[in-house]
Design a protein around this motif. Structure first.
Motif, PDB file in Angstrom:
ATOM      1  N   THR A  75      80.978 102.779 -39.145  1.00  0.00           N
ATOM      2  CA  THR A  75      80.885 102.588 -37.760  1.00  0.00           C
ATOM      3  C   THR A  75      81.126 101.283 -37.201  1.00  0.00           C
ATOM      4  OG1 THR A  75      79.240 104.501 -37.655  1.00  0.00           O
ATOM      5  CG2 THR A  75      79.523 103.306 -35.616  1.00  0.00           C
ATOM      6  N   SER A  76      80.425 100.291 -37.814  1.00  0.00           N
ATOM      7  CA  SER A  76      80.686  98.991 -37.183  1.00  0.00           C
ATOM      8  C   SER A  76      82.066  98.261 -37.609  1.00  0.00           C
ATOM      9  CB  SER A  76      79.760  97.993 -37.965  1.00  0.00           C
ATOM     10  OG  SER A  76      79.831  98.011 -39.352  1.00  0.00           O
ATOM     11  N   THR A  77      82.486  98.584 -39.001  1.00  0.00           N
ATOM     12  CA  THR A  77      84.020  98.045 -38.933  1.00  0.00           C
ATOM     13  C   THR A  77      84.818  98.862 -37.891  1.00  0.00           C
ATOM     14  OG1 THR A  77      83.304  97.953 -41.295  1.00  0.00           O
ATOM     15  CG2 THR A  77      85.817  97.999 -40.697  1.00  0.00           C
ATOM     16  N   SER A  78      84.608 100.008 -37.552  1.00  0.00           N
ATOM     17  CA  SER A  78      85.666 100.535 -36.636  1.00  0.00           C
ATOM     18  C   SER A  78      85.813  99.958 -35.420  1.00  0.00           C
ATOM     19  CB  SER A  78      85.424 102.130 -36.569  1.00  0.00           C
ATOM     20  OG  SER A  78      84.067 102.229 -35.825  1.00  0.00           O
ATOM     21  N   ILE A  79      84.701  99.113 -35.124  1.00  0.00           N
ATOM     22  CA  ILE A  79      84.641  98.797 -33.701  1.00  0.00           C
ATOM     23  C   ILE A  79      84.848  97.164 -33.604  1.00  0.00           C
ATOM     24  CG2 ILE A  79      82.968  98.194 -31.705  1.00  0.00           C
ATOM     25  CD1 ILE A  79      84.069 101.282 -32.155  1.00  0.00           C
ATOM     26  N   VAL A  80      84.023  96.491 -34.608  1.00  0.00           N
ATOM     27  CA  VAL A  80      83.781  95.130 -34.505  1.00  0.00           C
ATOM     28  C   VAL A  80      85.206  94.269 -34.899  1.00  0.00           C
ATOM     29  CG1 VAL A  80      82.587  93.013 -35.507  1.00  0.00           C
ATOM     30  CG2 VAL A  80      81.286  95.030 -34.985  1.00  0.00           C
ATOM     31  N   LEU A  81      86.050  94.657 -35.723  1.00  0.00           N
ATOM     32  CA  LEU A  81      87.113  93.890 -36.292  1.00  0.00           C
ATOM     33  C   LEU A  81      87.940  94.216 -35.182  1.00  0.00           C
ATOM     34  CD1 LEU A  81      87.894  95.215 -39.719  1.00  0.00           C
ATOM     35  CD2 LEU A  81      86.904  93.107 -38.857  1.00  0.00           C
ATOM     36  N   ILE A  94      96.284  97.608 -28.004  1.00  0.00           N
ATOM     37  CA  ILE A  94      95.939  98.742 -29.025  1.00  0.00           C
ATOM     38  C   ILE A  94      96.741  99.912 -28.758  1.00  0.00           C
ATOM     39  CG2 ILE A  94      94.071  99.643 -27.911  1.00  0.00           C
ATOM     40  CD1 ILE A  94      92.637 100.301 -30.440  1.00  0.00           C
ATOM     41  N   SER A  95      97.474 100.486 -29.773  1.00  0.00           N
ATOM     42  CA  SER A  95      98.093 101.497 -29.534  1.00  0.00           C
ATOM     43  C   SER A  95      97.408 102.879 -28.863  1.00  0.00           C
ATOM     44  CB  SER A  95      98.981 101.972 -30.529  1.00  0.00           C
ATOM     45  OG  SER A  95      98.042 102.486 -31.679  1.00  0.00           O
ATOM     46  N   VAL A  96      97.809 103.873 -28.332  1.00  0.00           N
ATOM     47  CA  VAL A  96      97.267 104.957 -27.967  1.00  0.00           C
ATOM     48  C   VAL A  96      96.714 105.648 -29.400  1.00  0.00           C
ATOM     49  CG1 VAL A  96      97.519 107.213 -26.871  1.00  0.00           C
ATOM     50  CG2 VAL A  96      98.499 105.192 -25.930  1.00  0.00           C
ATOM     51  N   GLY A  97      97.494 105.819 -30.335  1.00  0.00           N
ATOM     52  CA  GLY A  97      97.187 106.391 -31.614  1.00  0.00           C
ATOM     53  C   GLY A  97      95.773 105.737 -32.271  1.00  0.00           C
ATOM     54  N   GLY A  98      95.925 104.178 -32.173  1.00  0.00           N
ATOM     55  CA  GLY A  98      94.891 103.397 -32.723  1.00  0.00           C
ATOM     56  C   GLY A  98      93.556 103.601 -31.937  1.00  0.00           C
ATOM     57  N   CYS A  99      93.730 103.723 -30.620  1.00  0.00           N
ATOM     58  CA  CYS A  99      92.488 103.988 -29.628  1.00  0.00           C
ATOM     59  C   CYS A  99      91.797 105.321 -29.903  1.00  0.00           C
ATOM     60  CB  CYS A  99      93.221 103.984 -28.185  1.00  0.00           C
ATOM     61  SG  CYS A  99      91.595 103.763 -26.925  1.00  0.00           S
ATOM     62  N   LEU A 100      92.717 106.225 -29.934  1.00  0.00           N
ATOM     63  CA  LEU A 100      92.026 107.896 -30.331  1.00  0.00           C
ATOM     64  C   LEU A 100      91.290 107.915 -31.649  1.00  0.00           C
ATOM     65  CD1 LEU A 100      94.874 110.063 -28.734  1.00  0.00           C
ATOM     66  CD2 LEU A 100      92.794 109.099 -27.755  1.00  0.00           C
ATOM     67  N   THR A 101      92.114 107.102 -32.730  1.00  0.00           N
ATOM     68  CA  THR A 101      91.415 106.991 -33.915  1.00  0.00           C
ATOM     69  C   THR A 101      90.033 106.390 -33.978  1.00  0.00           C
ATOM     70  OG1 THR A 101      93.695 106.953 -35.016  1.00  0.00           O
ATOM     71  CG2 THR A 101      91.897 106.241 -36.420  1.00  0.00           C
ATOM     72  N   GLN A 102      90.114 105.260 -32.997  1.00  0.00           N
ATOM     73  CA  GLN A 102      88.729 104.399 -33.200  1.00  0.00           C
ATOM     74  C   GLN A 102      87.690 105.385 -32.243  1.00  0.00           C
ATOM     75  OE1 GLN A 102      88.459 101.082 -30.265  1.00  0.00           O
ATOM     76  NE2 GLN A 102      88.180  99.829 -31.964  1.00  0.00           N
ATOM     77  N   ILE A 103      88.339 106.176 -31.540  1.00  0.00           N
ATOM     78  CA  ILE A 103      87.230 107.098 -30.719  1.00  0.00           C
ATOM     79  C   ILE A 103      86.491 108.034 -31.550  1.00  0.00           C
ATOM     80  CG2 ILE A 103      86.864 108.746 -28.973  1.00  0.00           C
ATOM     81  CD1 ILE A 103      88.928 107.266 -27.367  1.00  0.00           C
ATOM     82  N   PHE A 104      87.541 108.433 -32.742  1.00  0.00           N
ATOM     83  CA  PHE A 104      86.982 109.430 -33.556  1.00  0.00           C
ATOM     84  C   PHE A 104      86.129 109.107 -34.395  1.00  0.00           C
ATOM     85  CE2 PHE A 104      87.684 111.265 -37.734  1.00  0.00           C
ATOM     86  CZ  PHE A 104      87.216 112.683 -37.519  1.00  0.00           C
ATOM     87  N   PHE A 105      86.340 107.932 -35.222  1.00  0.00           N
ATOM     88  CA  PHE A 105      85.643 107.448 -36.457  1.00  0.00           C
ATOM     89  C   PHE A 105      84.210 106.889 -35.532  1.00  0.00           C
ATOM     90  CE2 PHE A 105      89.835 107.355 -38.549  1.00  0.00           C
ATOM     91  CZ  PHE A 105      89.006 107.626 -39.912  1.00  0.00           C
ATOM     92  N   PHE A 106      84.322 106.273 -34.515  1.00  0.00           N
ATOM     93  CA  PHE A 106      83.017 105.768 -33.926  1.00  0.00           C
ATOM     94  C   PHE A 106      81.896 106.846 -33.680  1.00  0.00           C
ATOM     95  CE2 PHE A 106      80.576 104.790 -30.047  1.00  0.00           C
ATOM     96  CZ  PHE A 106      79.542 103.856 -30.533  1.00  0.00           C
ATOM     97  N   HIS A 178      86.820  96.832 -21.693  1.00  0.00           N
ATOM     98  CA  HIS A 178      85.810  97.114 -22.543  1.00  0.00           C
ATOM     99  C   HIS A 178      86.041  96.351 -24.062  1.00  0.00           C
ATOM    100  CE1 HIS A 178      82.642  99.232 -24.688  1.00  0.00           C
ATOM    101  NE2 HIS A 178      82.537 100.254 -23.539  1.00  0.00           N
ATOM    102  N   THR A 179      85.349  96.306 -25.018  1.00  0.00           N
ATOM    103  CA  THR A 179      85.762  95.647 -26.252  1.00  0.00           C
ATOM    104  C   THR A 179      86.360  96.836 -27.319  1.00  0.00           C
ATOM    105  OG1 THR A 179      83.490  96.112 -27.050  1.00  0.00           O
ATOM    106  CG2 THR A 179      83.952  93.898 -26.226  1.00  0.00           C
ATOM    107  N   TYR A 180      86.191  97.900 -27.108  1.00  0.00           N
ATOM    108  CA  TYR A 180      86.501  99.081 -27.768  1.00  0.00           C
ATOM    109  C   TYR A 180      86.969 100.364 -26.900  1.00  0.00           C
ATOM    110  CZ  TYR A 180      81.745 100.990 -27.764  1.00  0.00           C
ATOM    111  OH  TYR A 180      80.665 101.731 -27.353  1.00  0.00           O
ATOM    112  N   CYS A 181      87.563 101.080 -27.567  1.00  0.00           N
ATOM    113  CA  CYS A 181      88.184 102.371 -26.888  1.00  0.00           C
ATOM    114  C   CYS A 181      87.025 103.511 -26.795  1.00  0.00           C
ATOM    115  CB  CYS A 181      89.219 102.934 -27.769  1.00  0.00           C
ATOM    116  SG  CYS A 181      90.929 102.204 -27.408  1.00  0.00           S
ATOM    117  N   ASP A 182      86.083 103.325 -25.900  1.00  0.00           N
ATOM    118  CA  ASP A 182      85.010 104.126 -25.355  1.00  0.00           C
ATOM    119  C   ASP A 182      85.690 105.476 -24.719  1.00  0.00           C
ATOM    120  OD1 ASP A 182      82.086 104.805 -24.938  1.00  0.00           O
ATOM    121  OD2 ASP A 182      83.026 105.072 -22.979  1.00  0.00           O
ATOM    122  N   HIS A 183      85.252 106.508 -25.180  1.00  0.00           N
ATOM    123  CA  HIS A 183      85.656 107.799 -24.765  1.00  0.00           C
ATOM    124  C   HIS A 183      85.805 107.874 -23.214  1.00  0.00           C
ATOM    125  CE1 HIS A 183      85.027 111.977 -23.286  1.00  0.00           C
ATOM    126  NE2 HIS A 183      86.249 112.421 -23.898  1.00  0.00           N
TER     127      HIS A 183
END
Length: 320
Positions: A75-81, A94-106, A178-183
């Motif tokens: 969880t932390s790795t998917s966001i903090v890096l 961040i690519s759209v695919g990367g953004c959606l992947t981050q949302i899923f893993f988080f 935001h710092t990450y892709c929040d839904h």
């Protein structure tokens, strides 16, 4: 900045700005971010290493510690890096695919984290209320099955979030404060109807965590009922000590989650940087503190960690 040479209307990318209003302080903000992440990695990998090496720790309770550690790391790795890339190198694209992947893993990680806490509560209930049958009810194989069920549940609940977003048409403004892709932060970039996204993003977390909290409360209600039947104060203290670590982990996990979820949707009067700082604290604090709490409150784990730490220091001293 050079990053904005990429126009926000680029259909293949979003731009994460970090913490709006505090851009000048990003370098300073990165210090607690990176420190918390490093402490989290060291603590959780130490738990995994010690439990893996010590045969005496190969029991359900410590296997659950390992599940929690793996969940916290992912969880932390998917966001903090990505956040640190924004703070240090201004890599805000961040690519759209990367953004959606981050949302899923988080979100899968947060649902899995809650499932592990429920299983821990059940573990404490069996250990205290039915100790003679503990070894037959909760075997390592049974814990593995419960972990698999929790993982499947996490995937099933988290997968619709990126799928719903992937069907949305996004506007020219693709800058996400935001710092990450929040839904919900990504959903608000859409030009289409996001009613389903809003409902799913609000109802599902409360249903999942609400049901999990109900099961945890039921387990502790039965524990308290069983303990009150015993008059010995020593038994009361021993029982409380075995549950303290789990209670502490719940207190640093659930309240920040609900507060962050509610304020992000209904706290329009709260400054954006406060929203984002709270959202980051929600996953930074538990992942950092969980291994510390379990190490401090679990005598056997504390002793084993101390043994390996001393051994590492002695090996380092000999090499010097």
């Amino acid at each position: 900045m050079a990053v904005f040479n990429l126009t926000p209307s680029d259909p293949s990318s979003f731009i994460l700005t970090g913490i709006p209003g505090l851009e000048a302080a990003h370098i300073w903000i990165s210090i607690p971010f990176s420190t918390s992440y490093i402490i989290s990695l060291l603590g959780n990998f130490m738990v995994l290493f010690v439990v893996g090496k010590e045969q005496t720790l190969h029991n359900p309770m410590y296997l659950l510690f390992c599940m929690l550690a793996v969940t916290d790391i992912s969880t932390s790795t998917s966001i903090v890096l990505k956040a640190l890339c924004i703070f240090w190198f201004k890599l805000e694209v961040i690519s759209v695919g990367g953004c959606l992947t981050q949302i899923f893993f988080f979100h899968a990680g947060t649902v899995m984290h809650s499932a592990v806490l429920v299983t821990m509560a059940f573990d404490r209930y069996v250990a205290i209320c039915n100790p003679l049958r503990y070894a037959t009810i909760l075997t390592n194989a049974q814990i593995a099955k419960l972990g698999l069920v929790g993982l499947i549940r996490a995937v099933l609940f988290a997968l619709p979030l990126p799928l719903l977003l992937s069907r949305q048409p996004f506007c020219a403004n693709r800058i996400i404060p935001h710092t990450y892709c929040d839904h919900m932060a990504v959903a608000k970039m859409s030009c289409g109807d996001i009613t389903v996204n809003r409902m799913y993003g609000l109802v599902i977390p409360f249903v999942v965590n609400g049901s999990d909290l109900t099961l945890i409360a039921l387990s502790y209600g039965l524990i308290i009922k069983a303990v009150l039947r015993i008059s010995s104060k020593k038994v009361h203290q021993k029982t409380l000590s075995t549950c303290t670590a789990h209670i502490c982990v719940m207190l640093i996990s659930y309240p920040p989650f609900f507060f962050s979820t509610v304020t992000h949707r209904f706290g329009q009067d709260i400054a954006p940087h406060i929203h984002i700082i709270l959202a980051n604290l929600y996953f930074l604090l538990p992942t950092m503190l969980n291994p510390i709490i379990y190490g401090a409150k679990t005598k056997e784990l504390r002793e084993k960690v101390g043994k390996y730490t001393c051994r590492m220091w002695s090996l380092g001293g000999h090499r010097l």
